[in-house]
Motif scaffolding. Structure first.
Motif, PDB file in Angstrom:
ATOM      1  N   UNK A  58       0.846  -1.190   0.000  1.00 34.43           N
ATOM      2  CA  UNK A  58       0.000   0.000   0.000  1.00 34.43           C
ATOM      3  C   UNK A  58       0.882   1.241   0.000  1.00 34.43           C
ATOM      4  N   UNK A  59       0.269   2.415  -0.015  1.00 38.31           N
ATOM      5  CA  UNK A  59       1.053   3.652  -0.013  1.00 38.31           C
ATOM      6  C   UNK A  59       1.723   3.888   1.346  1.00 38.31           C
ATOM      7  N   UNK A  60       2.783   4.657   1.326  1.00 33.93           N
ATOM      8  CA  UNK A  60       3.438   5.044   2.576  1.00 33.93           C
ATOM      9  C   UNK A  60       2.538   6.034   3.312  1.00 33.93           C
ATOM     10  N   UNK A  61       2.502   5.907   4.623  1.00 32.37           N
ATOM     11  CA  UNK A  61       1.741   6.853   5.445  1.00 32.37           C
ATOM     12  C   UNK A  61       2.483   8.188   5.490  1.00 32.37           C
ATOM     13  N   UNK A  62       1.816   9.197   6.015  1.00 34.15           N
ATOM     14  CA  UNK A  62       2.492  10.465   6.248  1.00 34.15           C
ATOM     15  C   UNK A  62       3.511  10.298   7.367  1.00 34.15           C
ATOM     16  N   UNK A  63       4.391  11.259   7.504  1.00 39.31           N
ATOM     17  CA  UNK A  63       5.406  11.207   8.555  1.00 39.31           C
ATOM     18  C   UNK A  63       4.722  11.301   9.921  1.00 39.31           C
ATOM     19  N   UNK A  64       5.154  10.489  10.858  1.00 39.58           N
ATOM     20  CA  UNK A  64       4.532  10.457  12.183  1.00 39.58           C
ATOM     21  C   UNK A  64       4.814  11.714  12.996  1.00 39.58           C
ATOM     22  N   UNK A  65       5.811  12.481  12.596  1.00 37.93           N
ATOM     23  CA  UNK A  65       6.159  13.709  13.292  1.00 37.93           C
ATOM     24  C   UNK A  65       6.053  14.877  12.316  1.00 37.93           C
ATOM     25  N   UNK A  66       5.235  15.896  12.630  1.00 36.89           N
ATOM     26  CA  UNK A  66       5.132  17.018  11.703  1.00 36.89           C
ATOM     27  C   UNK A  66       6.433  17.827  11.633  1.00 36.89           C
ATOM     28  N   UNK A  67       7.210  17.776  12.693  1.00 38.91           N
ATOM     29  CA  UNK A  67       8.482  18.492  12.744  1.00 38.91           C
ATOM     30  C   UNK A  67       9.566  17.546  13.256  1.00 38.91           C
ATOM     31  N   UNK A  68      10.656  17.459  12.561  1.00 37.77           N
ATOM     32  CA  UNK A  68      11.763  16.626  13.024  1.00 37.77           C
ATOM     33  C   UNK A  68      11.647  15.186  12.568  1.00 37.77           C
ATOM     34  N   UNK A  69      12.410  14.322  13.238  1.00 43.39           N
ATOM     35  CA  UNK A  69      12.522  12.922  12.849  1.00 43.39           C
ATOM     36  C   UNK A  69      11.265  12.141  13.239  1.00 43.39           C
ATOM     37  N   UNK A  96      10.060   3.150   7.647  1.00 45.06           N
ATOM     38  CA  UNK A  96      11.271   3.857   7.284  1.00 45.06           C
ATOM     39  C   UNK A  96      11.238   5.227   7.930  1.00 45.06           C
ATOM     40  N   UNK A  97      12.405   5.804   8.099  1.00 45.50           N
ATOM     41  CA  UNK A  97      12.512   7.113   8.726  1.00 45.50           C
ATOM     42  C   UNK A  97      12.061   8.221   7.793  1.00 45.50           C
ATOM     43  N   UNK A  98      11.702   9.366   8.393  1.00 42.44           N
ATOM     44  CA  UNK A  98      11.329  10.541   7.618  1.00 42.44           C
ATOM     45  C   UNK A  98      11.623  11.779   8.452  1.00 42.44           C
ATOM     46  N   UNK A  99      11.570  12.905   7.800  1.00 38.92           N
ATOM     47  CA  UNK A  99      11.804  14.181   8.475  1.00 38.92           C
ATOM     48  C   UNK A  99      10.600  15.063   8.203  1.00 38.92           C
ATOM     49  N   UNK A 100       9.855  15.364   9.266  1.00 35.56           N
ATOM     50  CA  UNK A 100       8.654  16.198   9.113  1.00 35.56           C
ATOM     51  C   UNK A 100       9.038  17.585   8.659  1.00 35.56           C
ATOM     52  N   UNK A 101       8.308  18.126   7.694  1.00 36.93           N
ATOM     53  CA  UNK A 101       8.623  19.428   7.102  1.00 36.93           C
ATOM     54  C   UNK A 101       7.418  20.367   7.158  1.00 36.93           C
ATOM     55  N   UNK A 102       6.654  20.342   8.238  1.00 39.23           N
ATOM     56  CA  UNK A 102       5.481  21.205   8.353  1.00 39.23           C
ATOM     57  C   UNK A 102       5.918  22.664   8.253  1.00 39.23           C
ATOM     58  N   UNK A 103       5.120  23.533   7.611  1.00 41.11           N
ATOM     59  CA  UNK A 103       5.515  24.932   7.428  1.00 41.11           C
ATOM     60  C   UNK A 103       5.814  25.690   8.715  1.00 41.11           C
TER      61      UNK A 103
END
Length: 109
Positions: A58-69, A96-103
């Motif tokens: 399925x598709x990847x979910x959104x990042x679990x953290x809006x800001x940071x790792x 997998x890891x991600x980096x939240x990039x909320x405005x």
């Protein structure tokens, strides 16, 4: 002894039935090597093995953290479960890891 509807893949010492003369007979696929299968093992359990089959990721979910790792996850479903000692299912979830990039990340309030 009778396996009835209890058949186990591989070697499983808990997969047995009472046999003649208070001995155990086995319903796991390893009993074919050791020669201690229950009388009805072949009729009840020895069928063609069916390996697990899974659907697409399925598709990847959104990042679990809006800001940071944070992390993202995706999953898939079993379409055909393994039977009669067939190949087990592969992983159904990935992370997998991600980096939240909320405005508003990094702005002071």
């Amino acid at each position: 002894g009778s396996c009835r509807h209890r058949c186990c893949p591989g070697r499983n010492n808990a997969c047995w039935a009472p046999g003649p003369r208070r001995a155990h007979c086995y319903c796991d696929s390893y009993c074919q090597r050791t020669g201690d299968c229950c009388q009805d093992y072949h009729a009840t359990c020895h069928r063609t093995a069916v390996g697990c089959a899974v659907g697409p990721w399925g598709p990847w979910s959104g990042c679990s953290s809006p800001c940071g790792v944070g992390s993202r996850a995706r999953s898939r479903q079993v379409t055909v479960p393994p039977r009669h000692g067939g190949e087990p299912c592969p992983d159904l979830k990935q992370r997998r890891g991600c980096l939240g990039q909320h405005p508003t990340s990094g702005t002071a309030k």
